[in-house]
Design an enzyme around this catalytic site. Structure first.
Site, PDB file in Angstrom:
ATOM      1  N   LYS A  42       0.827  -1.206   0.000  1.00 21.64           N
ATOM      2  CA  LYS A  42       0.000   0.000   0.000  1.00 21.64           C
ATOM      3  C   LYS A  42       0.862   1.257   0.000  1.00 21.64           C
ATOM      4  O   LYS A  42       0.448   2.309  -0.489  1.00 21.64           O
ATOM      5  CB  LYS A  42      -0.940  -0.021   1.196  1.00 21.64           C
ATOM      6  CG  LYS A  42      -1.993  -1.119   1.120  1.00 21.64           C
ATOM      7  CD  LYS A  42      -2.962  -1.036   2.280  1.00 21.64           C
ATOM      8  CE  LYS A  42      -4.037  -2.089   2.172  1.00 21.64           C
ATOM      9  NZ  LYS A  42      -3.519  -3.441   2.307  1.00 21.64           N
TER      10      LYS A  42
ATOM     11  N   GLU B 104      -1.942   6.802   8.103  1.00 19.18           N
ATOM     12  CA  GLU B 104      -2.565   7.806   7.257  1.00 19.18           C
ATOM     13  C   GLU B 104      -3.643   8.508   8.069  1.00 19.18           C
ATOM     14  O   GLU B 104      -4.115   7.974   9.089  1.00 19.18           O
ATOM     15  CB  GLU B 104      -3.167   7.183   5.995  1.00 19.18           C
ATOM     16  CG  GLU B 104      -4.337   6.264   6.246  1.00 19.18           C
ATOM     17  CD  GLU B 104      -4.850   5.627   4.960  1.00 19.18           C
ATOM     18  OE1 GLU B 104      -4.113   5.618   3.963  1.00 19.18           O
ATOM     19  OE2 GLU B 104      -5.994   5.122   4.972  1.00 19.18           O
TER      20      GLU B 104
ATOM     21  N   HIS C 139     -13.617  -2.412  10.814  1.00 18.93           N
ATOM     22  CA  HIS C 139     -13.031  -2.150   9.499  1.00 18.93           C
ATOM     23  C   HIS C 139     -13.307  -3.277   8.509  1.00 18.93           C
ATOM     24  O   HIS C 139     -12.643  -3.379   7.479  1.00 18.93           O
ATOM     25  CB  HIS C 139     -11.522  -1.906   9.607  1.00 18.93           C
ATOM     26  CG  HIS C 139     -11.164  -0.877  10.628  1.00 18.93           C
ATOM     27  ND1 HIS C 139     -11.491   0.449  10.491  1.00 18.93           N
ATOM     28  CD2 HIS C 139     -10.528  -0.986  11.829  1.00 18.93           C
ATOM     29  CE1 HIS C 139     -11.058   1.114  11.548  1.00 18.93           C
ATOM     30  NE2 HIS C 139     -10.483   0.269  12.377  1.00 18.93           N
TER      31      HIS C 139
ATOM     32  N   GLU D 236     -10.514   0.734  -4.604  1.00 24.08           N
ATOM     33  CA  GLU D 236     -11.265   1.236  -3.459  1.00 24.08           C
ATOM     34  C   GLU D 236     -10.903   2.690  -3.171  1.00 24.08           C
ATOM     35  O   GLU D 236      -9.728   3.078  -3.207  1.00 24.08           O
ATOM     36  CB  GLU D 236     -10.989   0.382  -2.225  1.00 24.08           C
ATOM     37  CG  GLU D 236     -11.417  -1.073  -2.385  1.00 24.08           C
ATOM     38  CD  GLU D 236     -11.339  -1.848  -1.085  1.00 24.08           C
ATOM     39  OE1 GLU D 236     -10.747  -1.330  -0.112  1.00 24.08           O
ATOM     40  OE2 GLU D 236     -11.863  -2.973  -1.035  1.00 24.08           O
TER      41      GLU D 236
ATOM     42  N   GLU E  36      -6.825   1.535  -1.879  1.00 26.15           N
ATOM     43  CA  GLU E  36      -6.045   0.385  -2.312  1.00 26.15           C
ATOM     44  C   GLU E  36      -6.719  -0.244  -3.518  1.00 26.15           C
ATOM     45  O   GLU E  36      -7.868   0.068  -3.839  1.00 26.15           O
ATOM     46  CB  GLU E  36      -5.921  -0.652  -1.191  1.00 26.15           C
ATOM     47  CG  GLU E  36      -7.256  -1.238  -0.754  1.00 26.15           C
ATOM     48  CD  GLU E  36      -7.113  -2.206   0.400  1.00 26.15           C
ATOM     49  OE1 GLU E  36      -5.971  -2.625   0.691  1.00 26.15           O
ATOM     50  OE2 GLU E  36      -8.129  -2.559   1.013  1.00 26.15           O
TER      51      GLU E  36
ATOM     52  N   ASN F 173      -7.665  -4.031  -4.831  1.00 25.02           N
ATOM     53  CA  ASN F 173      -7.706  -5.467  -4.555  1.00 25.02           C
ATOM     54  C   ASN F 173      -7.552  -6.219  -5.866  1.00 25.02           C
ATOM     55  O   ASN F 173      -8.430  -6.164  -6.736  1.00 25.02           O
ATOM     56  CB  ASN F 173      -9.011  -5.851  -3.876  1.00 25.02           C
ATOM     57  CG  ASN F 173      -9.139  -5.256  -2.481  1.00 25.02           C
ATOM     58  OD1 ASN F 173     -10.132  -4.660  -2.146  1.00 25.02           O
ATOM     59  ND2 ASN F 173      -8.116  -5.405  -1.666  1.00 25.02           N
TER      60      ASN F 173
ATOM     61  N   ARG G 232      -7.994  -9.069  -7.073  1.00 22.20           N
ATOM     62  CA  ARG G 232      -8.714 -10.348  -6.967  1.00 22.20           C
ATOM     63  C   ARG G 232     -10.204 -10.076  -7.076  1.00 22.20           C
ATOM     64  O   ARG G 232     -10.639  -8.936  -7.187  1.00 22.20           O
ATOM     65  CB  ARG G 232      -8.419 -11.002  -5.611  1.00 22.20           C
ATOM     66  CG  ARG G 232      -8.729 -10.069  -4.434  1.00 22.20           C
ATOM     67  CD  ARG G 232      -8.658 -10.755  -3.094  1.00 22.20           C
ATOM     68  NE  ARG G 232      -8.691  -9.833  -1.987  1.00 22.20           N
ATOM     69  CZ  ARG G 232      -9.783  -9.262  -1.484  1.00 22.20           C
ATOM     70  NH1 ARG G 232     -10.961  -9.496  -2.045  1.00 22.20           N
ATOM     71  NH2 ARG G 232      -9.712  -8.446  -0.448  1.00 22.20           N
TER      72      ARG G 232
END
Length: 714
Positions: free
Chosen positions: A133, A208, A243, A285, A298, A300, A302
């Site tokens: 990330k 962050e 989360h 995202e 980020e 993903n 997949r």
């Protein structure tokens, strides 16, 4: 494009060797989901399973299965070399990683291809780039994608708070901590790093800025090997706990009301995909505010857990497209348009009332009686993806008229009646997805289906999900990542429903006993020529206890209140309550009675009249709330402890649980050590203090065990 279809396209196939057998390097629900599409494509399916998963539904559904000795993910599903060996042994020519485990591990992707197997996923280089990330955010900023500023942990100041500590590798809420006080930063970084190392094999973390009430919006992308990139549609996944997403939907209510935001999101997602040469299905995202400003979180690399909502509104089969793209198929120039609205909820074996504690045990009964389909949207013609010749034209979008279409429900589950919910893996039982022509119709259909479902044996978050779907703020689209904290979602018991369910359970038990009686079985239960007292039976529901007192006479049921008995059998009881007739379905199991009615589902435990003395434990005993592994200790025998002080930590179902002192006192006994496996109800420690009541029974209602919280560990 044919005028007779809302959307058609020609799959242009290339000279890639055909895929005839695929190993799914995963378990549970996602393995079954991939099998569903693979079979429609004429591809045989190979499963891998741990020892604990030997009897899991997906194993029985596979054409072949390979055992991975052990139970923990580190011994089984995270062993890339064992997975490749299993594929070769079973004669598979492709590997699909699913999601989680090694799905975003570039080394595994390379190992699969090095073994001569097809990888049903993006290029290893793309996985590697987005796997960090820290580095991916730098790359996205250079590509013109909005990003949040990154903070160096050692340089965080009071002015930066609150901050979010995140794992550089992996996701799903694991290795993540919110820090509001500077003095907590070092310990939270250490804990997050340990979790990340356990879950992903990489303990790197970063910080962050934390947006307390942001909105999680993501874009589904599909990219082929020929340069075409689709932004298929956006999803909103703002409602989360720890989360981790709980409710997901497409399209996003936020994006729907802000003109121009969708185009900006799609452009950012295409830029992100192009920057790394992405191929396959992926998700970009973003974190957005109510004004439509958004920032890259980020990518993903997949298939996402929540992919069914995109399938539901587009008619696409995303897994089928993963296979086709891996074979070299070319995407049409534009993706299909979205139709209607879809909402997905994740059904977890957990107790929201006790800090989301994961639950284990036997799932005695699991049924969604009115679901239209499993693992595929009813309107997606997956069978048309089976290639009969080059140039087949698969319909990709429903042709139904939205205004007249009825809502439907799809269930993707990894369990079935009789399945064991073990402590080794994620607590998700199923994804329940509804589609409707409008958002309100989808929410109403989904809430109703959840309410009618029969789920016996383990506690779930079902009631919470129903309350969310019917909450005014949700229906108005006012959702953000703090939704569950902002609104009161304590699931208060319906005392009237519980009392009636306890009565129904007692009457069904009496009917069962009479039906099996070897002498005078036709006499009513508890019959006396001269009745001296009523029949009594006591049940526990959570922390509440109900004593049922009734008599069955020539004139019918005698009980307090305006309640009449219409019919009673061992399987169901029909009562007339205040002039309204209701049916209560009763299912009795060892130590558990489950009652389902239009008033809701109630799980009862019969309270023994004479408790077994051997089950009593010393005053101040802290009992394991679930099976798990002791990962570390925070105290020693003889230490003085304060109420709420952490004593030890358990790891169960991918979560870390803190066991805390229930009151001030002295630790007089520590019965476990680090690395020890414990079963539910086992004594972990004893806090000696006059502030704790006398002997407690782990099976007695009201004993909540140790105080604990749950944190994700991967």
């Amino acid at each position: 494009m044919s005028s007779s279809s809302a959307y058609t396209s020609e799959l242009k196939l290339w000279s890639t060797p055909p895929i005839t057998s695929v190993l799914v390097a995963n378990r549970g629900e996602i393995a079954r989901r991939v099998f569903r599409t693979a079979r429609s494509l004429g591809i045989s399916c190979v499963a891998v399973h741990s020892t604990a998963d030997a009897s899991a539904p997906y194993v029985g559904e596979a054409d072949a299965a390979v055992h991975l000795p052990g139970n923990a993910p580190g011994e089984t599903y995270l062993r890339g070399e064992l997975l490749v060996e299993a594929a070769l042994k079973a004669g598979a020519d492709a590997v699909h990683p699913g999601y989680g485990f090694l799905s975003e591990n570039a080394g595994f992707a390379r190992a699969v291809e090095a073994a001569g197997l097809a990888w049903i996923g993006p290029p290893a280089a793309a996985i590697e780039t987005m796997g960090s990330k820290i580095e991916s955010k730098k790359l996205m900023a250079a590509a013109g994608v909005p990003v949040l500023s990154q903070l160096v942990p050692d340089e965080v100041t009071e002015a930066d708070l609150p901050v979010l500590v995140k794992a550089s590798a992996g996701g799903g809420g694991r290795g993540m901590r919110v820090v509001e006080y500077l003095e907590d930063l070092a310990s939270e970084i250490k804990a997050a790093s340990a979790e990340a190392l356990s879950a992903f094999g990489d303990g790197t973390v970063f910080c962050e800025p934390y947006l307390v009430s942001g909105r999680h919006v993501e874009v589904q992308v599909l990219a082929d090997q020929h340069g075409t990139i689709w932004a298929v549609g956006e999803r909103e996944c703002s409602i989360q706990r720890r989360h981790q997403k709980v409710v997901e939907e497409a399209p996003s209510p936020l994006v729907e009301r802000l003109p121009g935001m969708r185009e900006e999101l799609f452009e950012a997602a295409r830029k992100a995909s192009a920057a790394i040469g992405y191929v396959g299905a992926g998700t970009v995202e973003f974190l957005a505010d109510d004004n439509g400003r958004f920032y890259f979180l980020e990518m993903n690399t997949r298939l996402q857990v929540e992919h069914p909502v995109t399938e539901s509104v587009t008619g696409l089969d995303l897994v089928a497209w993963q296979f086709e793209i891996a074979r070299g198929a070319e995407l049409p120039p534009e993706p299909p348009a979205s139709v209607g609205h879809s909402i997905e909820v994740r059904l977890y074996a957990e107790d929201p009332a006790h800090d989301w504690q994961p639950q284990t045990g036997t799932l005695h009964h699991f049924d969604f009686p009115d679901a239209a389909s499993t693992f595929a949207s009813p309107t997606a013609d997956v069978g048309s993806y089976v290639r009969r010749s080059v140039g087949d034209v698969p319909p990709l979008l429903r042709t139904q008229a939205v205004g007249t279409a009825l809502p439907w429900v799809r269930v993707d589950s990894g369990v079935e009646s009789g399945s064991e919910v073990s402590p080794y893996y994620d607590a998700m039982l199923a994804k329940v997805i509804a589609w409707g022509p409008t958002r309100d119709s989808a929410a109403a259909r989904l809430a109703a289906e959840l309410g009618r479902a029969k789920i016996h044996g383990v506690r779930t978050n079902r009631d919470l999900l129903v309350r969310v779907l019917r909450h005014r703020a949700f229906l108005e689209g006012d959702t953000d990542t703090a939704f569950l904290e902002k609104h009161e979602f304590e699931v208060l018991p319906d005392k009237a429903a519980e009392e009636l369910s306890a009565l129904a359970a007692a009457l069904a038990d009496a009917a069962r006993r009479r039906s099996t009686a070897k002498v005078q079985g036709r006499l009513p239960s508890g019959w006396r020529n001269l009745a001296s007292q009523p029949q009594r039976k006591t049940f526990a529901v959570g922390d509440s206890t109900y004593e049922v007192s009734y008599r069955l006479t020539r004139d019918g049921l005698v009980v307090d209140g305006d309640v009449g008995l219409v019919e009673a059998t061992a399987e169901y009881v029909v009562l007339e309550v205040g002039g309204v007739r209701r049916r209560f379905d009763v299912a009795a199991y060892d130590g558990l009675v489950c009652v389902d009615s239009s008033l809701g589902s109630v799980a009862l435990t019969a309270v023994e009249r004479f408790p077994d003395p051997s089950q009593q434990v010393a005053a101040g005993s802290l009992l394991a709330p679930m099976p798990g592994t002791v990962i570390r200790l925070g105290v020693e025998v003889g230490d003085q402890v304060k109420q709420g002080q952490p004593l030890l930590w358990l790891e169960a179902m991918k979560m870390e649980h803190t066991i805390s002192a229930p009151a001030d006192g002295i630790l007089t006994e520590l019965a476990v050590g680090a690395g020890q496996q414990v079963e539910v109800g086992v004594v972990l420690a004893v806090v000696g203090t006059a502030g704790i009541d006398g002997p407690t029974n782990p099976d007695t209602p009201g004993n909540k065990g140790p105080m604990s919280d749950g944190r994700s560990v991967g």
